[in-house]
Motif scaffolding. Structure first.
Motif, short mmCIF file in Angstrom:
data_model
loop_
_atom_site.label_atom_id
_atom_site.label_comp_id
_atom_site.label_asym_id
_atom_site.label_seq_id
_atom_site.Cartn_x
_atom_site.Cartn_y
_atom_site.Cartn_z
N PRO A 29 -34.86 -10.82 20.44
CA PRO A 29 -34.71 -12.22 19.99
C PRO A 29 -34.62 -12.34 18.47
N SER A 30 -35.48 -11.62 17.76
CA SER A 30 -35.47 -11.78 16.29
C SER A 30 -34.24 -11.12 15.69
N GLY A 31 -33.86 -9.94 16.21
CA GLY A 31 -32.71 -9.24 15.64
C GLY A 31 -31.41 -9.98 15.89
N LEU A 48 -27.97 -2.67 15.20
CA LEU A 48 -28.25 -1.42 15.93
C LEU A 48 -29.22 -1.72 17.07
N GLU A 49 -28.85 -1.34 18.27
CA GLU A 49 -29.72 -1.58 19.42
C GLU A 49 -29.84 -0.29 20.25
N ALA A 50 -31.08 0.11 20.48
CA ALA A 50 -31.34 1.38 21.16
C ALA A 50 -30.89 1.37 22.62
N GLY A 56 -33.68 -7.81 23.91
CA GLY A 56 -34.99 -7.17 23.78
C GLY A 56 -35.87 -7.41 24.99
N MET A 57 -37.10 -7.77 24.73
CA MET A 57 -38.05 -7.99 25.83
C MET A 57 -37.56 -9.07 26.81
N GLY A 58 -36.82 -10.05 26.28
CA GLY A 58 -36.36 -11.16 27.13
C GLY A 58 -35.40 -10.71 28.22
N LEU A 62 -37.36 -7.74 30.83
CA LEU A 62 -37.47 -8.73 31.92
C LEU A 62 -38.62 -9.72 31.72
N VAL A 63 -38.90 -10.01 30.46
CA VAL A 63 -39.86 -11.06 30.13
C VAL A 63 -39.03 -12.34 30.01
N SER A 64 -38.47 -12.76 31.14
CA SER A 64 -37.41 -13.77 31.08
C SER A 64 -38.00 -15.18 31.14
N ASN A 65 -38.76 -15.48 30.14
CA ASN A 65 -39.44 -16.77 30.07
C ASN A 65 -39.69 -17.09 28.61
N TRP A 66 -39.18 -18.25 28.18
CA TRP A 66 -39.45 -18.68 26.80
C TRP A 66 -40.66 -19.60 26.84
N TYR A 67 -41.61 -19.28 26.00
CA TYR A 67 -42.82 -20.08 26.04
C TYR A 67 -42.98 -20.89 24.77
N SER A 68 -43.53 -22.07 24.95
CA SER A 68 -43.87 -22.97 23.85
C SER A 68 -42.67 -23.37 23.01
N ARG A 140 -29.81 4.35 17.67
CA ARG A 140 -31.19 4.27 17.18
C ARG A 140 -31.30 4.50 15.69
N VAL A 141 -32.24 3.83 15.10
CA VAL A 141 -32.60 4.13 13.71
C VAL A 141 -33.38 5.43 13.74
N MET A 142 -32.92 6.40 12.93
CA MET A 142 -33.62 7.69 12.88
C MET A 142 -34.41 7.88 11.61
N VAL A 305 -40.46 -1.17 28.89
CA VAL A 305 -41.82 -1.63 29.17
C VAL A 305 -42.20 -2.73 28.17
N GLY A 306 -42.93 -3.71 28.66
CA GLY A 306 -43.24 -4.88 27.82
C GLY A 306 -44.41 -4.63 26.89
N ILE A 307 -44.09 -4.45 25.62
CA ILE A 307 -45.11 -4.14 24.61
C ILE A 307 -45.62 -5.44 23.99
N GLY A 391 -39.77 -11.11 13.81
CA GLY A 391 -40.22 -10.94 15.19
C GLY A 391 -41.65 -10.47 15.29
N ARG A 392 -41.92 -9.73 16.36
CA ARG A 392 -43.31 -9.36 16.68
C ARG A 392 -43.99 -8.58 15.57
N CYS A 393 -43.22 -7.81 14.78
CA CYS A 393 -43.88 -7.01 13.74
C CYS A 393 -43.97 -7.74 12.40
N ILE A 404 -47.66 -15.64 17.65
CA ILE A 404 -46.27 -15.75 17.14
C ILE A 404 -45.34 -14.70 17.74
N ARG A 405 -45.86 -13.85 18.64
CA ARG A 405 -45.00 -12.83 19.24
C ARG A 405 -44.09 -13.41 20.31
N ASP A 406 -44.24 -14.69 20.67
CA ASP A 406 -43.38 -15.25 21.70
C ASP A 406 -41.93 -15.38 21.20
N GLN A 407 -41.02 -15.33 22.17
CA GLN A 407 -39.60 -15.23 21.79
C GLN A 407 -39.07 -16.38 20.94
N PRO A 408 -39.43 -17.64 21.25
CA PRO A 408 -38.89 -18.71 20.40
C PRO A 408 -39.32 -18.55 18.93
C1 LIG Z 1 -45.24 -8.52 29.24
C2 LIG Z 1 -44.86 -9.52 28.22
C3 LIG Z 1 -44.79 -10.85 28.55
C4 LIG Z 1 -44.37 -11.79 27.63
N1 LIG Z 1 -44.24 -13.10 27.99
C5 LIG Z 1 -43.61 -13.95 27.18
C6 LIG Z 1 -43.29 -15.26 27.62
O1 LIG Z 1 -43.62 -15.66 28.72
N2 LIG Z 1 -42.60 -16.07 26.77
C7 LIG Z 1 -42.23 -15.65 25.52
O2 LIG Z 1 -41.57 -16.41 24.82
N3 LIG Z 1 -42.55 -14.42 25.06
C8 LIG Z 1 -43.22 -13.56 25.86
N4 LIG Z 1 -43.54 -12.31 25.43
C9 LIG Z 1 -43.33 -11.94 24.01
C10 LIG Z 1 -41.92 -11.59 23.63
O3 LIG Z 1 -41.11 -11.26 24.72
C11 LIG Z 1 -41.83 -10.46 22.59
O4 LIG Z 1 -42.94 -10.44 21.73
C12 LIG Z 1 -40.55 -10.69 21.80
O5 LIG Z 1 -39.45 -10.38 22.62
C13 LIG Z 1 -40.49 -9.85 20.55
O6 LIG Z 1 -39.22 -10.02 19.97
P1 LIG Z 1 -38.70 -9.00 18.88
O7 LIG Z 1 -37.32 -9.40 18.54
O8 LIG Z 1 -39.69 -8.88 17.80
O9 LIG Z 1 -38.72 -7.56 19.61
P2 LIG Z 1 -38.25 -7.06 21.03
O10 LIG Z 1 -37.99 -8.16 21.97
O11 LIG Z 1 -39.23 -6.01 21.40
O12 LIG Z 1 -36.85 -6.37 20.69
C14 LIG Z 1 -36.80 -5.19 19.91
C15 LIG Z 1 -35.47 -4.51 20.15
O13 LIG Z 1 -35.35 -3.42 19.23
C16 LIG Z 1 -34.83 -2.28 19.90
N5 LIG Z 1 -35.30 -1.11 19.19
C17 LIG Z 1 -36.55 -0.64 19.09
N6 LIG Z 1 -36.59 0.47 18.35
C18 LIG Z 1 -35.32 0.70 17.94
C19 LIG Z 1 -34.73 1.71 17.13
N7 LIG Z 1 -35.42 2.71 16.60
N8 LIG Z 1 -33.39 1.64 16.91
C20 LIG Z 1 -32.66 0.64 17.46
N9 LIG Z 1 -33.17 -0.34 18.23
C21 LIG Z 1 -34.50 -0.30 18.46
C22 LIG Z 1 -35.37 -2.41 21.32
O14 LIG Z 1 -34.59 -1.71 22.24
C23 LIG Z 1 -35.34 -3.93 21.55
O15 LIG Z 1 -34.14 -4.36 22.12
C24 LIG Z 1 -44.01 -11.37 26.32
C25 LIG Z 1 -44.09 -10.01 25.97
C26 LIG Z 1 -44.51 -9.10 26.90
C27 LIG Z 1 -44.55 -7.66 26.52
#
Ligand SMILES: Cc1cc2nc3c(=O)[nH]c(=O)nc-3n(C[C@H](O)[C@H](O)[C@H](O)COP(=O)(O)OP(=O)(O)OC[C@H]3O[C@@H](n4cnc5c(N)ncnc54)[C@H](O)[C@@H]3O)c2cc1C
Length: 463
Positions: A29-31, A48-50, A56-58, A62-68, A140-142, A305-307, A391-393, A404-408
């Protein structure tokens, strides 16, 4: 896996590609938001997407739910996120009871919505293409190349082998702060710098649900009953549940992978295997204990896996729990959000579930009209002049990261990071020197809800 003392130096020369303005690392979502926002502002962007899809998680998790989305009076997450949600609705990617134009829904506190992950992948492909983003899947970023605080380029790996991609700027949207770590930006790592790691979950898609008979409210009593019956191999009181994401299917977000460390290959590998076992068990639980789920079938578990927690960047500003509890706003804020702190159970004990419930349901939920700001400095990693994090980091303490780790919110942060890169390159200033008034103006022009903020940290005009 512990690397030995020995090292190996690559001897083959790495081909150098032509330089781009911005490399976005990670297509979650953030990227996606960062890449689309920056490309729309005229930058040449490579994403770049691995894996083999955006979202991403969405989608891949399969965290297919946007919250808040709403504070109960208005949608907070306007801008690019709202555009995506509205277009996804147009593609039939939202459940039948969700319509972005419905004022009642817009005023529903904690309005969340499930979505069809396949349609979101499609939409993000299209939006990146329309904006002119060059997406590189399975890349991937190496490693990185830097000169002091300035990133010069990124070493990538794909089916074509290693490549060196020079750039003027980069955004770390990997969720795990992969780029920031390579740049030696100080990061907090869960389990190394903290006592515990919030457990991940391997989500899945369950189909065959009769929603006319399914009641989410019955989930917790059914979980307690199944625990009493000795049904589960891992008796976990905290089961987030099944989230409707279509006519008959749901995202299954069940089963914590306690102690799993997303920065360790061994731990990740064991986690995937255990996650698949748990996913089967929870679908069987649904079939046996939940009305409307008698015919439920686990269609698939997620490719990713959902981190919930791994690495978090130390930024110029760290959003912290005091900011959260005081509902603080910032004059340079680039987003407004209201999700509660959501720290899942760290173990199977009843005390831990009580702690979770108390914090999430009773202490930390924001009321109608309440929100907190997302300051620009949380996107700016310490020690690098032309790298942003989204995003999450993004820079936040453990508790606030659990909000703030939620997708919106991740999309708000991503859109702001991509727009900030454009301003930085246009005005030839470092990430720290981006004019945040200009940035806020730009985001507002693109639909963001960013009220004026008083020096005391309050919203000046909520209209
Ligand atoms: C189990 C679970 C349930 C959740 N429930 C909800 C919910 O109900 N509603 C909600 O809004 N949010 C929910 N979240 C939170 C939310 O989904 C994540 O925190 C959010 O998607 C993070 O977005 P992001 O863009 O930071 O990273 P991510 O969504 O993790 O995306 C990161 C992307 O970077 C890629 N990547 C990683 N390393 C590399 C690399 N070295 N090179 C290239 N690409 C790379 C990955 O493949 C991935 O596609 C949940 C999270 C989890 C784990």
């Amino acid at each position: 896996m512990n690397p030995s003392e020995r090292s190996f130096t690559l001897s083959r020369p790495t081909p150098v590609e032509s330089s781009v303005d911005l490399i976005v690392c990670g297509g979650g979502p953030s990227g996606c938001a960062a890449a689309i926002a920056a490309a729309r502002l005229g930058l040449r962007v490579v994403l770049l997407e691995a894996t083999g899809a955006l979202g991403g998680m969405g989608t891949q998790g399969l965290v297919s739910n946007w919250y808040s989305l709403s504070d109960g009076t208005r949608i907070l997450t306007k801008g690019l996120f709202w555009e995506i949600l509205t277009r996804l609705h147009g593609l039939g990617g939202l459940p039948p009871d969700k319509n972005p134009a419905d004022p009642a829904w817009q005023k529903t506190l904690y309005a969340g919505t499930g979505f069809n992950p396949e349609k979101l992948k499609l939409l993000l492909d299209r939006m990146c293409r329309e904006a002119g983003v060059e997406v590189r899947f399975e890349t991937r970023v190496m490693d990185i190349d830097r000169k002091g605080p300035v990133l010069q380029g990124i070493l990538t790996h794909s089916v074509e082998g290693c490549r060196y991609l020079p750039c003027r700027a980069a955004v770390d949207a990997t969720g795990n702060a992969v780029l920031a770590e390579l740049c030696d930006v100080p990061c907090r790592q869960a389990g190394r710098d903290t006592e515990k790691i919030m457990p991940p979950t391997l989500c899945g898609i369950v189909t065959g649900i009769d929603y006319s008979r399914f009641h989410r409210g019955l989930l917790q009593p059914s979980v307690e009953q199944a625990i009493e019956d000795g049904f589960f191999t891992q008796p976990d009181h905290h089961v987030p549940g099944l989230f409707r994401s279509g006519k008959q299917h749901a995202t299954q977000n069940c089963g914590h992978l306690f102690g799993m460390d997303a920065t360790s290959t061994a731990s990740l590998s064991a986690g995937y295997a255990k996650g698949r076992e748990l996913a089967q068990e929870y679908t069987e639980f649904a079939r046996q204990y939940l009305d409307g789920c008698e015919e439920a079938e686990l269609l698939t578990t997620a490719p990713l896996v959902g981190i919930r927690e791994s690495r978090c960047v130390q930024g110029e500003v760290q959003l912290n729990y005091d900011d959260f509890t005081s509902r603080r706003h910032f004059q340079d804020e680039i987003g407004v959000y209201n999700k509660a702190v959501d720290i899942h159970v760290y173990d199977l004990s009843q005390e831990e579930y009580d702690r979770y419930y108390r914090e999430y349901e009773e202490m930390d939920k924001l009321g109608v009209g309440e929100s907190y700001g997302l300051p620009y400095g949380m996107l700016v990693p310490q020690g690098m002049d032309n790298v942003w994090v989204a995003g999450r980091c993004a820079s936040s303490d453990v508790k606030v990261n659990g909000a703030i780790r939620d997708q919106p919110a991740c999309m708000l942060l991503g859109e702001a990071a991509g727009s900030a890169v454009a301003l930085s390159l246009r005005n030839q200033v470092t990430n720290k020197d981006v004019n945040t008034d200009q940035l806020r103006h730009l985001l507002r022009e693109r639909g963001a809800w960013l009220p004026d903020i008083t020096p005391e940290g309050d919203i000046a005009d909520a209209s």
